[in-house]
Design a protein around this motif. Structure first.
Motif, short mmCIF file in Angstrom:
data_model
loop_
_atom_site.label_atom_id
_atom_site.label_comp_id
_atom_site.label_asym_id
_atom_site.label_seq_id
_atom_site.Cartn_x
_atom_site.Cartn_y
_atom_site.Cartn_z
N GLU A 1 -8.45 -7.02 12.31
CA GLU A 1 -9.44 -8.10 12.38
C GLU A 1 -9.90 -8.53 10.99
OE1 GLU A 1 -11.70 -11.11 13.30
OE2 GLU A 1 -10.32 -10.12 14.68
N LYS A 2 -10.01 -7.59 10.06
CA LYS A 2 -10.43 -7.93 8.71
C LYS A 2 -9.41 -8.84 8.04
CE LYS A 2 -13.20 -7.81 5.23
NZ LYS A 2 -14.53 -8.47 5.33
N ILE A 3 -8.13 -8.54 8.20
CA ILE A 3 -7.09 -9.37 7.60
C ILE A 3 -7.05 -10.74 8.28
CG2 ILE A 3 -4.60 -9.59 7.24
CD1 ILE A 3 -4.52 -6.55 6.90
N LEU A 4 -7.20 -10.76 9.59
CA LEU A 4 -7.23 -12.05 10.30
C LEU A 4 -8.42 -12.88 9.86
CD1 LEU A 4 -6.21 -10.95 13.92
CD2 LEU A 4 -4.79 -12.14 12.23
N GLY B 1 0.82 -1.20 0.00
CA GLY B 1 0.00 0.00 0.00
C GLY B 1 0.85 1.25 0.00
N PRO B 2 0.23 2.40 -0.19
CA PRO B 2 0.96 3.67 -0.26
C PRO B 2 1.45 4.14 1.10
CG PRO B 2 -1.38 4.07 -0.37
CD PRO B 2 -1.22 2.59 -0.41
N SER B 3 2.26 5.17 1.07
CA SER B 3 2.81 5.76 2.28
C SER B 3 1.71 6.27 3.19
CB SER B 3 3.75 6.90 1.90
OG SER B 3 4.31 7.51 3.04
N ALA B 4 1.90 6.08 4.51
CA ALA B 4 0.98 6.57 5.54
C ALA B 4 -0.40 5.94 5.48
CB ALA B 4 0.85 8.09 5.49
N SER B 5 -0.49 4.76 4.86
CA SER B 5 -1.79 4.07 4.80
C SER B 5 -2.07 3.28 6.07
CB SER B 5 -1.82 3.12 3.60
OG SER B 5 -0.78 2.16 3.69
N GLY B 6 -1.05 3.14 6.92
CA GLY B 6 -1.21 2.40 8.16
C GLY B 6 -0.81 0.95 8.04
N LYS B 7 -0.24 0.56 6.90
CA LYS B 7 0.05 -0.85 6.68
C LYS B 7 1.11 -1.40 7.64
CE LYS B 7 3.35 0.03 2.91
NZ LYS B 7 3.29 1.52 3.02
N GLY B 8 2.07 -0.56 8.05
CA GLY B 8 3.10 -1.03 8.97
C GLY B 8 2.53 -1.40 10.32
N THR B 9 1.70 -0.52 10.87
CA THR B 9 1.06 -0.77 12.16
C THR B 9 0.17 -2.00 12.09
OG1 THR B 9 1.09 1.59 12.69
CG2 THR B 9 -0.43 0.19 13.94
N VAL B 10 -0.62 -2.08 11.03
CA VAL B 10 -1.54 -3.20 10.86
C VAL B 10 -0.77 -4.50 10.68
CG1 VAL B 10 -3.29 -4.21 9.34
CG2 VAL B 10 -3.42 -1.79 9.97
N ALA B 11 0.24 -4.48 9.82
CA ALA B 11 1.01 -5.69 9.55
C ALA B 11 1.69 -6.22 10.81
CB ALA B 11 2.05 -5.42 8.46
N ALA B 12 2.26 -5.32 11.61
CA ALA B 12 2.93 -5.74 12.84
C ALA B 12 1.93 -6.38 13.81
CB ALA B 12 3.62 -4.55 13.50
N ARG B 13 0.72 -5.82 13.88
CA ARG B 13 -0.31 -6.37 14.77
C ARG B 13 -0.78 -7.74 14.28
NH1 ARG B 13 -3.53 -2.36 17.33
NH2 ARG B 13 -5.06 -4.02 17.69
N VAL B 14 -0.93 -7.88 12.97
CA VAL B 14 -1.34 -9.17 12.41
C VAL B 14 -0.27 -10.22 12.70
CG1 VAL B 14 -1.76 -10.45 10.27
CG2 VAL B 14 -2.81 -8.21 10.61
N ALA B 15 0.99 -9.85 12.54
CA ALA B 15 2.09 -10.78 12.81
C ALA B 15 2.09 -11.22 14.26
CB ALA B 15 3.43 -10.12 12.45
N ARG B 16 1.87 -10.28 15.16
CA ARG B 16 1.84 -10.62 16.59
C ARG B 16 0.68 -11.55 16.91
NH1 ARG B 16 2.14 -5.81 18.48
NH2 ARG B 16 0.00 -5.42 19.15
#
Length: 226
Positions: free
Chosen positions: A208-211, A10-25
């Motif tokens: 939650e959507k990705i999970l 996704g593009p910059s500042a879309s929140g993907k880093g925060t979301v991805a880290a939470r999904v990984a955890r």
């Protein structure tokens, strides 16, 4: 290579880093912030005064730089660069560095090396299209540019870096154009990636959507509480 991968682009500042880290955890998976590698190349280039237009020199930096990721910190050549790599000038330089084919090729092996049991969540701009094309779940995560600008502006304020919202919006638009029009691995929504617009979603809702999508896969993995 049998370890599963969730690729979130996704593009910059879309929140993907925060979301991805939470999904990984939540899944107990490893996490790859691919943008960090490009930022490290950019930081190394800026510190060594290498030209951001010298593709060969940048590729050598990408190949030879000593990088170590620890819990909550990043080291480059033995130095803690966790804060330095997040500076705005490094981010802008990283966007230019990432457009160089030789740099992308140099970092490809490094990125794929993060794939290990029990699995990996990787975020970036070409995780699903180039780095992990066989990922069983690919997500294109985005948000309206105004929403992304508000998020970036808030991050800058928290760092004590003040600026105009109009400037933040314009920089995001320029970066989107660079990332989506570059000749190598451009940022775009590929047909095999599920589209997730986080404009009106909280981080918890996006995670939650990705999970949910992951749970719907045939392997039906167990998911811990987020």
């Amino acid at each position: 290579m049998n370890s599963p991968v969730i690729a979130i682009d996704g593009p910059s500042a879309s929140g993907k880093g925060t979301v991805a880290a939470r999904v990984a955890r939540a899944l107990g998976f490893h996490y790859l912030d691919s943008g960090a590698l490009y930022r490290l190349v950019a930081l190394a280039a800026l510190r060594s005064r290498a030209s951001l237009d010298d593709e060969a020199a940048l590729a050598r930096l990408a190949t030879g730089m000593e990088v170590a990721f620890a819990e909550g910190s990043v080291r480059l050549g033995g130095q803690d660069v966790t804060q330095a790599m997040r500076a705005e000038d490094v981010g802008m330089a990283a966007s230019r560095v990432a457009a160089k084919p030789a740099v992308r090729q140099a970092l490809l092996t490094r990125q794929r090396g993060f794939r290990a049991p029990p699995g990996l969540v990787a975020d970036g701009r070409d995780m699903g299209s180039i780095v992990f094309p066989d990922a069983p779940l690919k997500v294109f995560l985005t948000a309206a540019v105004e929403t992304r600008a508000e998020r970036r502006y808030k991050q800058l304020m928290e760092k004590g870096m003040y600026g105009k919202m109009t400037d933040v919006v314009e920089e995001l638009r320029r970066r989107d154009e660079r990332d989506s029009t570059r000749p190598v691995a451009p940022l775009k929504h590929y047909p095999d990636a599920l589209f997730l617009d986080t404009t009106g979603l909280s981080v918890d809702q996006a995670v939650e959507k990705i999970l949910q999508w992951w749970r719907e896969k045939p392997q039906n993995p167990r998911v811990s509480a987020t």
